[in-house]
Structure formats: C-alpha cells, structure tokens
Design a protein around this motif. Structure first.
Motif, PDB file in Angstrom:
ATOM      1  N   PRO A   9       0.801  -1.228   0.000  1.00 51.24           N
ATOM      2  CA  PRO A   9       0.000   0.000   0.000  1.00 51.24           C
ATOM      3  C   PRO A   9       0.836   1.281   0.000  1.00 51.24           C
ATOM      4  N   ASP A  10       2.028   1.245   0.582  1.00 50.92           N
ATOM      5  CA  ASP A  10       2.847   2.454   0.663  1.00 50.92           C
ATOM      6  C   ASP A  10       3.894   2.549  -0.452  1.00 50.92           C
ATOM      7  N   TYR A  11       3.811   1.677  -1.472  1.00 49.62           N
ATOM      8  CA  TYR A  11       4.752   1.736  -2.584  1.00 49.62           C
ATOM      9  C   TYR A  11       4.583   3.058  -3.332  1.00 49.62           C
ATOM     10  N   ARG A  40      -2.441   0.032 -10.579  1.00 51.87           N
ATOM     11  CA  ARG A  40      -2.812   0.319  -9.192  1.00 51.87           C
ATOM     12  C   ARG A  40      -4.013   1.246  -9.201  1.00 51.87           C
ATOM     13  N   LYS A  41      -4.890   1.052  -8.266  1.00 50.67           N
ATOM     14  CA  LYS A  41      -6.075   1.896  -8.143  1.00 50.67           C
ATOM     15  C   LYS A  41      -6.302   2.186  -6.681  1.00 50.67           C
ATOM     16  N   HIS A  66      -3.041 -11.554 -11.160  1.00 48.98           N
ATOM     17  CA  HIS A  66      -2.799 -11.615  -9.719  1.00 48.98           C
ATOM     18  C   HIS A  66      -3.327 -10.314  -9.136  1.00 48.98           C
ATOM     19  N   VAL A  67      -4.062 -10.415  -8.041  1.00 44.69           N
ATOM     20  CA  VAL A  67      -4.699  -9.237  -7.455  1.00 44.69           C
ATOM     21  C   VAL A  67      -4.326  -9.138  -5.987  1.00 44.69           C
ATOM     22  N   TRP A  68      -4.000  -7.933  -5.554  1.00 40.15           N
ATOM     23  CA  TRP A  68      -3.724  -7.645  -4.145  1.00 40.15           C
ATOM     24  C   TRP A  68      -4.660  -6.524  -3.708  1.00 40.15           C
ATOM     25  N   VAL A  69      -5.141  -6.607  -2.496  1.00 43.51           N
ATOM     26  CA  VAL A  69      -5.911  -5.534  -1.877  1.00 43.51           C
ATOM     27  C   VAL A  69      -5.201  -5.177  -0.579  1.00 43.51           C
ATOM     28  N   ASN A  70      -4.781  -3.944  -0.463  1.00 45.93           N
ATOM     29  CA  ASN A  70      -4.050  -3.468   0.708  1.00 45.93           C
ATOM     30  C   ASN A  70      -2.832  -4.352   1.008  1.00 45.93           C
ATOM     31  N   GLY A  71      -2.149  -4.785  -0.045  1.00 46.11           N
ATOM     32  CA  GLY A  71      -0.936  -5.577   0.115  1.00 46.11           C
ATOM     33  C   GLY A  71      -1.151  -7.054   0.348  1.00 46.11           C
ATOM     34  N   VAL A  72      -2.398  -7.521   0.330  1.00 43.89           N
ATOM     35  CA  VAL A  72      -2.701  -8.930   0.584  1.00 43.89           C
ATOM     36  C   VAL A  72      -3.208  -9.565  -0.725  1.00 43.89           C
ATOM     37  N   ALA A  73      -2.567 -10.653  -1.139  1.00 39.98           N
ATOM     38  CA  ALA A  73      -2.982 -11.352  -2.355  1.00 39.98           C
ATOM     39  C   ALA A  73      -4.357 -11.980  -2.130  1.00 39.98           C
ATOM     40  N   ILE A  74      -5.241 -11.821  -3.128  1.00 38.52           N
ATOM     41  CA  ILE A  74      -6.571 -12.435  -3.053  1.00 38.52           C
ATOM     42  C   ILE A  74      -6.781 -13.308  -4.275  1.00 38.52           C
ATOM     43  N   ASP A  75      -7.726 -14.239  -4.171  1.00 37.29           N
ATOM     44  CA  ASP A  75      -8.062 -15.118  -5.307  1.00 37.29           C
ATOM     45  C   ASP A  75      -9.227 -14.551  -6.058  1.00 37.29           C
TER      46      ASP A  75
END
Length: 75
Positions: A9-11, A40-41, A66-75
C-alpha cells in the motif's frame, strides 16, 4: 510473487504512467504491448462502506491475473 513489492500500500508509484480506466488500452499507446504490467487503483471508502462486503470486478482479462488488496494477495 517476487514483484509483490509493487502491491504494498505504501509503494511510491508517483513515477508510473497514468491510464484511463475503465477503458481499452488500444487508445493509450499500449496496442502493441505484449507482456506483464502492473495497475494500481486507490479507492477511498467511508467507515460504513469499509465494514461491508464488496465485489471486485476487473472486467475482461487475458492470461494470468494476480490481485492484491491493501498488500494482501486475493483469489
């Protein structure tokens, strides 16, 4: 994934090119692109919205996503 640093998130993505989304990439100088890329959105939610379930619709994609939400990978 070895590139998950981009999902933090802080990238600092301030040097990344901006794209109009949702839209086709063809009109944004990517029509000949063939490879991997990151998008990124940022979304701002009220506390009430953040406490509810949500559906993330990513539209049509090809190959692997591959999707991440708030730095956490989701399926």
């Amino acid at each position: 994934n070895r590139h998950a640093v981009f999902a933090a998130p802080d990238y600092d993505d301030s040097h990344w090119r901006e794209l109009k989304l949702p839209d086709w990439f063809n009109g944004q100088s990517l029509q000949l692109f063939d490879g991997n890329f990151w998008l990124r959105k940022s979304v701002v939610l009220t506390p009430g919205q953040a406490s509810q379930s949500a559906i993330l619709w990513l539209g049509n994609r090809s190959d692997v996503t591959h999707v991440w939400v708030n730095g956490v990978a989701i399926d």
